[in-house]
Scaffold this motif. Sequence first.
Motif, PDB file in Angstrom:
ATOM      1  N   TYR A  82       0.833  -1.212   0.000  1.00 13.12           N
ATOM      2  CA  TYR A  82       0.000   0.000   0.000  1.00 13.12           C
ATOM      3  C   TYR A  82       0.861   1.252   0.000  1.00 13.12           C
ATOM      4  O   TYR A  82       0.642   2.192  -0.779  1.00 13.12           O
ATOM      5  CB  TYR A  82      -0.938   0.010   1.197  1.00 13.12           C
ATOM      6  CG  TYR A  82      -2.224  -0.741   0.991  1.00 13.12           C
ATOM      7  CD1 TYR A  82      -2.922  -0.618  -0.199  1.00 13.12           C
ATOM      8  CD2 TYR A  82      -2.754  -1.560   1.973  1.00 13.12           C
ATOM      9  CE1 TYR A  82      -4.096  -1.298  -0.404  1.00 13.12           C
ATOM     10  CE2 TYR A  82      -3.921  -2.257   1.786  1.00 13.12           C
ATOM     11  CZ  TYR A  82      -4.591  -2.121   0.602  1.00 13.12           C
ATOM     12  OH  TYR A  82      -5.748  -2.798   0.414  1.00 13.12           O
ATOM     13  N   VAL A  83       1.853   1.290   0.909  1.00 15.14           N
ATOM     14  CA  VAL A  83       2.674   2.494   1.026  1.00 15.14           C
ATOM     15  C   VAL A  83       3.447   2.739  -0.266  1.00 15.14           C
ATOM     16  O   VAL A  83       3.510   3.873  -0.761  1.00 15.14           O
ATOM     17  CB  VAL A  83       3.627   2.366   2.220  1.00 15.14           C
ATOM     18  CG1 VAL A  83       4.592   3.535   2.243  1.00 15.14           C
ATOM     19  CG2 VAL A  83       2.846   2.329   3.505  1.00 15.14           C
ATOM     20  N   ALA A  84       4.031   1.662  -0.830  1.00 11.45           N
ATOM     21  CA  ALA A  84       4.821   1.833  -2.049  1.00 11.45           C
ATOM     22  C   ALA A  84       3.935   2.315  -3.196  1.00 11.45           C
ATOM     23  O   ALA A  84       4.308   3.224  -3.948  1.00 11.45           O
ATOM     24  CB  ALA A  84       5.497   0.515  -2.416  1.00 11.45           C
ATOM     25  N   GLU A  85       2.751   1.716  -3.315  1.00 11.51           N
ATOM     26  CA  GLU A  85       1.842   2.114  -4.386  1.00 11.51           C
ATOM     27  C   GLU A  85       1.429   3.578  -4.234  1.00 11.51           C
ATOM     28  O   GLU A  85       1.433   4.357  -5.203  1.00 11.51           O
ATOM     29  CB  GLU A  85       0.604   1.213  -4.339  1.00 11.51           C
ATOM     30  CG  GLU A  85      -0.407   1.466  -5.431  1.00 11.51           C
ATOM     31  CD  GLU A  85       0.108   1.053  -6.792  1.00 11.51           C
ATOM     32  OE1 GLU A  85       0.939   0.133  -6.832  1.00 11.51           O
ATOM     33  OE2 GLU A  85      -0.294   1.659  -7.788  1.00 11.51           O
ATOM     34  N   PHE A  86       1.112   3.938  -2.990  1.00 15.53           N
ATOM     35  CA  PHE A  86       0.694   5.320  -2.718  1.00 15.53           C
ATOM     36  C   PHE A  86       1.808   6.305  -3.079  1.00 15.53           C
ATOM     37  O   PHE A  86       1.579   7.282  -3.811  1.00 15.53           O
ATOM     38  CB  PHE A  86       0.322   5.430  -1.237  1.00 15.53           C
ATOM     39  CG  PHE A  86      -0.142   6.788  -0.825  1.00 15.53           C
ATOM     40  CD1 PHE A  86      -1.427   7.191  -1.103  1.00 15.53           C
ATOM     41  CD2 PHE A  86       0.715   7.642  -0.176  1.00 15.53           C
ATOM     42  CE1 PHE A  86      -1.849   8.438  -0.723  1.00 15.53           C
ATOM     43  CE2 PHE A  86       0.289   8.890   0.201  1.00 15.53           C
ATOM     44  CZ  PHE A  86      -0.990   9.289  -0.068  1.00 15.53           C
ATOM     45  N   GLY A  87       3.005   6.025  -2.587  1.00 19.87           N
ATOM     46  CA  GLY A  87       4.118   6.932  -2.871  1.00 19.87           C
ATOM     47  C   GLY A  87       4.422   7.017  -4.351  1.00 19.87           C
ATOM     48  O   GLY A  87       4.666   8.105  -4.890  1.00 19.87           O
ATOM     49  N   ALA A  88       4.382   5.867  -5.028  1.00 24.64           N
ATOM     50  CA  ALA A  88       4.684   5.866  -6.455  1.00 24.64           C
ATOM     51  C   ALA A  88       3.656   6.693  -7.222  1.00 24.64           C
ATOM     52  O   ALA A  88       4.006   7.449  -8.135  1.00 24.64           O
ATOM     53  CB  ALA A  88       4.720   4.431  -6.977  1.00 24.64           C
ATOM     54  N   GLN A  89       2.376   6.566  -6.839  1.00 27.58           N
ATOM     55  CA  GLN A  89       1.356   7.338  -7.550  1.00 27.58           C
ATOM     56  C   GLN A  89       1.503   8.827  -7.296  1.00 27.58           C
ATOM     57  O   GLN A  89       1.323   9.641  -8.211  1.00 27.58           O
ATOM     58  CB  GLN A  89      -0.030   6.872  -7.130  1.00 27.58           C
ATOM     59  CG  GLN A  89      -0.452   5.624  -7.868  1.00 27.58           C
ATOM     60  CD  GLN A  89      -1.773   5.108  -7.385  1.00 27.58           C
ATOM     61  OE1 GLN A  89      -2.361   5.651  -6.463  1.00 27.58           O
ATOM     62  NE2 GLN A  89      -2.242   4.045  -8.009  1.00 27.58           N
ATOM     63  N   MET A  90       1.850   9.186  -6.034  1.00 26.44           N
ATOM     64  CA  MET A  90       2.069  10.611  -5.737  1.00 26.44           C
ATOM     65  C   MET A  90       3.174  11.166  -6.623  1.00 26.44           C
ATOM     66  O   MET A  90       3.033  12.223  -7.244  1.00 26.44           O
ATOM     67  CB  MET A  90       2.472  10.784  -4.280  1.00 26.44           C
ATOM     68  CG  MET A  90       1.372  10.602  -3.266  1.00 26.44           C
ATOM     69  SD  MET A  90       0.272  11.986  -3.193  1.00 26.44           S
ATOM     70  CE  MET A  90      -1.160  11.290  -3.927  1.00 26.44           C
ATOM     71  N   VAL A  91       4.306  10.438  -6.647  1.00 19.70           N
ATOM     72  CA  VAL A  91       5.443  10.930  -7.419  1.00 19.70           C
ATOM     73  C   VAL A  91       5.099  10.955  -8.908  1.00 19.70           C
ATOM     74  O   VAL A  91       5.518  11.864  -9.634  1.00 19.70           O
ATOM     75  CB  VAL A  91       6.674  10.048  -7.148  1.00 19.70           C
ATOM     76  CG1 VAL A  91       7.841  10.497  -7.996  1.00 19.70           C
ATOM     77  CG2 VAL A  91       7.053  10.134  -5.691  1.00 19.70           C
ATOM     78  N   ARG A  92       4.319   9.985  -9.356  1.00 16.94           N
ATOM     79  CA  ARG A  92       3.934   9.967 -10.771  1.00 16.94           C
ATOM     80  C   ARG A  92       3.042  11.164 -11.097  1.00 16.94           C
ATOM     81  O   ARG A  92       3.159  11.755 -12.180  1.00 16.94           O
ATOM     82  CB  ARG A  92       3.213   8.654 -11.072  1.00 16.94           C
ATOM     83  CG  ARG A  92       3.060   8.382 -12.552  1.00 16.94           C
ATOM     84  CD  ARG A  92       2.652   6.946 -12.818  1.00 16.94           C
ATOM     85  NE  ARG A  92       3.757   6.029 -12.616  1.00 16.94           N
ATOM     86  CZ  ARG A  92       3.639   4.851 -12.007  1.00 16.94           C
ATOM     87  NH1 ARG A  92       2.468   4.478 -11.528  1.00 16.94           N
ATOM     88  NH2 ARG A  92       4.672   4.067 -11.862  1.00 16.94           N
ATOM     89  N   ASP A  93       2.168  11.519 -10.154  1.00 18.97           N
ATOM     90  CA  ASP A  93       1.345  12.710 -10.351  1.00 18.97           C
ATOM     91  C   ASP A  93       2.213  13.949 -10.485  1.00 18.97           C
ATOM     92  O   ASP A  93       1.866  14.875 -11.221  1.00 18.97           O
ATOM     93  CB  ASP A  93       0.386  12.898  -9.168  1.00 18.97           C
ATOM     94  CG  ASP A  93      -0.858  12.072  -9.345  1.00 18.97           C
ATOM     95  OD1 ASP A  93      -1.068  11.596 -10.470  1.00 18.97           O
ATOM     96  OD2 ASP A  93      -1.597  11.891  -8.366  1.00 18.97           O
ATOM     97  N   ALA A  94       3.326  13.966  -9.724  1.00 21.12           N
ATOM     98  CA  ALA A  94       4.220  15.120  -9.804  1.00 21.12           C
ATOM     99  C   ALA A  94       5.039  15.101 -11.081  1.00 21.12           C
ATOM    100  O   ALA A  94       5.800  16.032 -11.327  1.00 21.12           O
ATOM    101  CB  ALA A  94       5.145  15.149  -8.590  1.00 21.12           C
ATOM    102  N   GLY A  95       4.908  14.050 -11.886  1.00 24.98           N
ATOM    103  CA  GLY A  95       5.561  14.033 -13.190  1.00 24.98           C
ATOM    104  C   GLY A  95       6.932  13.397 -13.201  1.00 24.98           C
ATOM    105  O   GLY A  95       7.664  13.569 -14.167  1.00 24.98           O
ATOM    106  N   GLN A  96       7.295  12.666 -12.148  1.00 25.51           N
ATOM    107  CA  GLN A  96       8.613  12.026 -12.110  1.00 25.51           C
ATOM    108  C   GLN A  96       8.440  10.520 -12.261  1.00 25.51           C
ATOM    109  O   GLN A  96       8.438   9.773 -11.290  1.00 25.51           O
ATOM    110  CB  GLN A  96       9.330  12.350 -10.796  1.00 25.51           C
ATOM    111  CG  GLN A  96       9.453  13.831 -10.526  1.00 25.51           C
ATOM    112  CD  GLN A  96      10.372  14.514 -11.508  1.00 25.51           C
ATOM    113  OE1 GLN A  96      11.266  13.892 -12.049  1.00 25.51           O
ATOM    114  NE2 GLN A  96      10.142  15.792 -11.745  1.00 25.51           N
TER     115      GLN A  96
END
Lengths: 136, 68
Positions: A82-96
Amino acid sequence: MIQLDIIQIVGFGLAAAILALIVKEYKPVFAFFIVAFAGIVLFLVVIGKIGLIINVVSDLANRSGIPDIYLKTILKIIGIAYVAEFGAQMVRDAGQESIASKIEFAGKVLILVMAIPIINIVVETLLSLIPAGMSG
Amino acid sequence: MSSFEIGTIFQIAGLGIIIAIFAAVLKQMNREDYAHWVTLAGVVIILFMVIRALADLFQEIKSMFLFQ
């Protein structure tokens, strides 16, 4: 109660998306913060419900006499996922995109590390099933 | 899910728009450096709000999944 919750969640998500669209025109950074905060809040709401499920599952495991380590390991793996998925999606939203894929990779590796004791137990069990004459 | 969270979302959006207006006005007055600082201050304020929520979330996840 659950029906009300889903209406609230959908309304919240829609409001956040519209606000993010509006703010993005002026300051994209604030749009990202809105999206991140909405994600955090929705996750917090859902995690309260996950607690109920976990209670049921752990009760079942206790009744059937499954060793504690299995359930704990599985819960830890779910948490890492859950944590990894959440963090990855946040960073992906930021465009990285590249950082996001690294976070996902780290999550996979950590899950594998968590699973090592269980894999060990499985191998031990399999070896004990093999007759002594064949293993030597 | 309470009115607190939706209020915070509107707060963030409102602060973003207000700071955009401030920055635009300051830019019109040829004070671009001030505009940058105002934007930075807004980002930091919002960042504090989001970080607090994120800390709540991680605490919740920790107590639920990782350290029973």
